[in-house]
Scaffold this motif. Structure first.
Motif, PDB file in Angstrom:
ATOM      1  N   GLU A 260       0.857  -1.188   0.000  1.00  0.00           N
ATOM      2  CA  GLU A 260       0.000   0.000   0.000  1.00  0.00           C
ATOM      3  C   GLU A 260       0.892   1.237   0.000  1.00  0.00           C
ATOM      4  O   GLU A 260       1.916   1.253   0.678  1.00  0.00           O
ATOM      5  CB  GLU A 260      -0.890   0.015   1.249  1.00  0.00           C
ATOM      6  N   PRO A 261       0.525   2.278  -0.727  1.00  0.00           N
ATOM      7  CA  PRO A 261       1.354   3.489  -0.729  1.00  0.00           C
ATOM      8  C   PRO A 261       1.306   4.173   0.639  1.00  0.00           C
ATOM      9  O   PRO A 261       0.354   4.010   1.399  1.00  0.00           O
ATOM     10  CB  PRO A 261       0.692   4.365  -1.803  1.00  0.00           C
ATOM     11  N   PHE A 262       2.355   4.916   0.937  1.00  0.00           N
ATOM     12  CA  PHE A 262       2.374   5.686   2.174  1.00  0.00           C
ATOM     13  C   PHE A 262       1.366   6.819   2.075  1.00  0.00           C
ATOM     14  O   PHE A 262       1.112   7.355   0.994  1.00  0.00           O
ATOM     15  CB  PHE A 262       3.774   6.246   2.427  1.00  0.00           C
ATOM     16  N   ASP A 263       0.807   7.187   3.218  1.00  0.00           N
ATOM     17  CA  ASP A 263      -0.165   8.282   3.246  1.00  0.00           C
ATOM     18  C   ASP A 263       0.485   9.649   3.115  1.00  0.00           C
ATOM     19  O   ASP A 263      -0.163  10.610   2.707  1.00  0.00           O
ATOM     20  CB  ASP A 263      -0.992   8.232   4.536  1.00  0.00           C
ATOM     21  N   SER A 264       1.769   9.730   3.478  1.00  0.00           N
ATOM     22  CA  SER A 264       2.450  11.015   3.430  1.00  0.00           C
ATOM     23  C   SER A 264       3.952  10.800   3.251  1.00  0.00           C
ATOM     24  O   SER A 264       4.469   9.697   3.464  1.00  0.00           O
ATOM     25  CB  SER A 264       2.218  11.795   4.727  1.00  0.00           C
ATOM     26  N   GLU A 265       4.630  11.856   2.883  1.00  0.00           N
ATOM     27  CA  GLU A 265       6.086  11.794   2.772  1.00  0.00           C
ATOM     28  C   GLU A 265       6.697  11.515   4.142  1.00  0.00           C
ATOM     29  O   GLU A 265       7.678  10.795   4.259  1.00  0.00           O
ATOM     30  CB  GLU A 265       6.627  13.102   2.204  1.00  0.00           C
ATOM     31  N   ARG A 266       6.107  12.068   5.177  1.00  0.00           N
ATOM     32  CA  ARG A 266       6.599  11.861   6.548  1.00  0.00           C
ATOM     33  C   ARG A 266       6.529  10.383   6.919  1.00  0.00           C
ATOM     34  O   ARG A 266       7.457   9.832   7.509  1.00  0.00           O
ATOM     35  CB  ARG A 266       5.767  12.695   7.533  1.00  0.00           C
ATOM     36  N   GLU A 267       5.427   9.724   6.581  1.00  0.00           N
ATOM     37  CA  GLU A 267       5.288   8.299   6.870  1.00  0.00           C
ATOM     38  C   GLU A 267       6.367   7.495   6.125  1.00  0.00           C
ATOM     39  O   GLU A 267       6.973   6.578   6.684  1.00  0.00           O
ATOM     40  CB  GLU A 267       3.898   7.804   6.483  1.00  0.00           C
ATOM     41  N   ALA A 268       6.635   7.844   4.887  1.00  0.00           N
ATOM     42  CA  ALA A 268       7.666   7.156   4.101  1.00  0.00           C
ATOM     43  C   ALA A 268       9.046   7.390   4.717  1.00  0.00           C
ATOM     44  O   ALA A 268       9.853   6.461   4.820  1.00  0.00           O
ATOM     45  CB  ALA A 268       7.635   7.644   2.657  1.00  0.00           C
ATOM     46  N   THR A 269       9.309   8.612   5.139  1.00  0.00           N
ATOM     47  CA  THR A 269      10.597   8.942   5.766  1.00  0.00           C
ATOM     48  C   THR A 269      10.770   8.189   7.076  1.00  0.00           C
ATOM     49  O   THR A 269      11.837   7.641   7.350  1.00  0.00           O
ATOM     50  CB  THR A 269      10.710  10.459   5.992  1.00  0.00           C
ATOM     51  N   ASP A 270       9.721   8.135   7.889  1.00  0.00           N
ATOM     52  CA  ASP A 270       9.792   7.406   9.155  1.00  0.00           C
ATOM     53  C   ASP A 270      10.068   5.921   8.910  1.00  0.00           C
ATOM     54  O   ASP A 270      10.864   5.296   9.605  1.00  0.00           O
ATOM     55  CB  ASP A 270       8.506   7.573   9.958  1.00  0.00           C
ATOM     56  N   PHE A 271       9.415   5.361   7.886  1.00  0.00           N
ATOM     57  CA  PHE A 271       9.636   3.954   7.528  1.00  0.00           C
ATOM     58  C   PHE A 271      11.085   3.737   7.114  1.00  0.00           C
ATOM     59  O   PHE A 271      11.741   2.790   7.566  1.00  0.00           O
ATOM     60  CB  PHE A 271       8.688   3.549   6.395  1.00  0.00           C
ATOM     61  N   ALA A 272      11.615   4.618   6.258  1.00  0.00           N
ATOM     62  CA  ALA A 272      13.000   4.492   5.790  1.00  0.00           C
ATOM     63  C   ALA A 272      13.978   4.651   6.951  1.00  0.00           C
ATOM     64  O   ALA A 272      14.977   3.926   7.031  1.00  0.00           O
ATOM     65  CB  ALA A 272      13.286   5.521   4.705  1.00  0.00           C
ATOM     66  N   ASP A 273      13.694   5.574   7.864  1.00  0.00           N
ATOM     67  CA  ASP A 273      14.549   5.757   9.041  1.00  0.00           C
ATOM     68  C   ASP A 273      14.597   4.478   9.876  1.00  0.00           C
ATOM     69  O   ASP A 273      15.668   4.028  10.285  1.00  0.00           O
ATOM     70  CB  ASP A 273      14.046   6.903   9.917  1.00  0.00           C
ATOM     71  N   ALA A 274      13.438   3.903  10.130  1.00  0.00           N
ATOM     72  CA  ALA A 274      13.364   2.688  10.945  1.00  0.00           C
ATOM     73  C   ALA A 274      14.092   1.530  10.262  1.00  0.00           C
ATOM     74  O   ALA A 274      14.813   0.763  10.904  1.00  0.00           O
ATOM     75  CB  ALA A 274      11.901   2.326  11.215  1.00  0.00           C
ATOM     76  N   MET A 275      13.920   1.410   8.943  1.00  0.00           N
ATOM     77  CA  MET A 275      14.584   0.350   8.202  1.00  0.00           C
ATOM     78  C   MET A 275      16.101   0.533   8.254  1.00  0.00           C
ATOM     79  O   MET A 275      16.852  -0.423   8.453  1.00  0.00           O
ATOM     80  CB  MET A 275      14.127   0.320   6.748  1.00  0.00           C
ATOM     81  N   SER A 276      16.562   1.754   8.099  1.00  0.00           N
ATOM     82  CA  SER A 276      17.996   2.039   8.159  1.00  0.00           C
ATOM     83  C   SER A 276      18.568   1.657   9.516  1.00  0.00           C
ATOM     84  O   SER A 276      19.652   1.073   9.598  1.00  0.00           O
ATOM     85  CB  SER A 276      18.266   3.519   7.900  1.00  0.00           C
ATOM     86  N   MET A 277      17.854   1.983  10.567  1.00  0.00           N
ATOM     87  CA  MET A 277      18.331   1.663  11.905  1.00  0.00           C
ATOM     88  C   MET A 277      18.380   0.147  12.119  1.00  0.00           C
ATOM     89  O   MET A 277      19.337  -0.366  12.701  1.00  0.00           O
ATOM     90  CB  MET A 277      17.438   2.318  12.969  1.00  0.00           C
ATOM     91  N   ARG A 278      17.368  -0.586  11.625  1.00  0.00           N
ATOM     92  CA  ARG A 278      17.384  -2.047  11.746  1.00  0.00           C
ATOM     93  C   ARG A 278      18.577  -2.630  11.005  1.00  0.00           C
ATOM     94  O   ARG A 278      19.266  -3.511  11.508  1.00  0.00           O
ATOM     95  CB  ARG A 278      16.086  -2.648  11.198  1.00  0.00           C
ATOM     96  N   MET A 279      18.817  -2.138   9.792  1.00  0.00           N
ATOM     97  CA  MET A 279      19.943  -2.648   9.005  1.00  0.00           C
ATOM     98  C   MET A 279      21.265  -2.342   9.688  1.00  0.00           C
ATOM     99  O   MET A 279      22.171  -3.168   9.704  1.00  0.00           O
ATOM    100  CB  MET A 279      19.892  -2.074   7.589  1.00  0.00           C
ATOM    101  N   LEU A 280      21.391  -1.141  10.242  1.00  0.00           N
ATOM    102  CA  LEU A 280      22.613  -0.753  10.938  1.00  0.00           C
ATOM    103  C   LEU A 280      22.826  -1.643  12.153  1.00  0.00           C
ATOM    104  O   LEU A 280      23.928  -2.133  12.396  1.00  0.00           O
ATOM    105  CB  LEU A 280      22.527   0.718  11.350  1.00  0.00           C
TER     106      LEU A 280
END
Length: 80
Positions: free
Chosen positions: A56-76
């Motif tokens: 499903e597409p993100f509802d906002s750019e902020r939601e997409a950014t938060d998702f990318a931030d969380a994914m980056s932290m998990r990968m790190l």
């Protein structure tokens, strides 16, 4: 000839980017140059980029950014 390429990111993202680059023994500028070189050589992203059929597409750019931030932290965390 060279040109400057820029983008806007949050202060937190910029700081994390610089810190991660430094821990890897390089600079944020060099990381961006490496990515651009790899992107151009690959004719696109130098890694798999897919859209899941059930995504499903993100509802906002902020939601997409938060998702990318969380994914980056998990990968790190996984690479530590």
């Amino acid at each position: 000839m060279t040109i400057q390429v820029s983008t806007r990111v949050s202060d937190q993202q910029a700081e994390q980017f610089r810190d991660t680059a430094a821990r890897l023994g390089t600079t944020a500028s060099d990381v961006l140059r490496m990515f651009i070189t790899s992107f151009n050589a690959a004719g696109g992203f130098p890694y798999a980029v897919r859209v899941r059929q059930d995504a499903e597409p993100f509802d906002s750019e902020r939601e997409a950014t938060d998702f990318a931030d969380a994914m980056s932290m998990r990968m790190l965390d996984e690479t530590r």
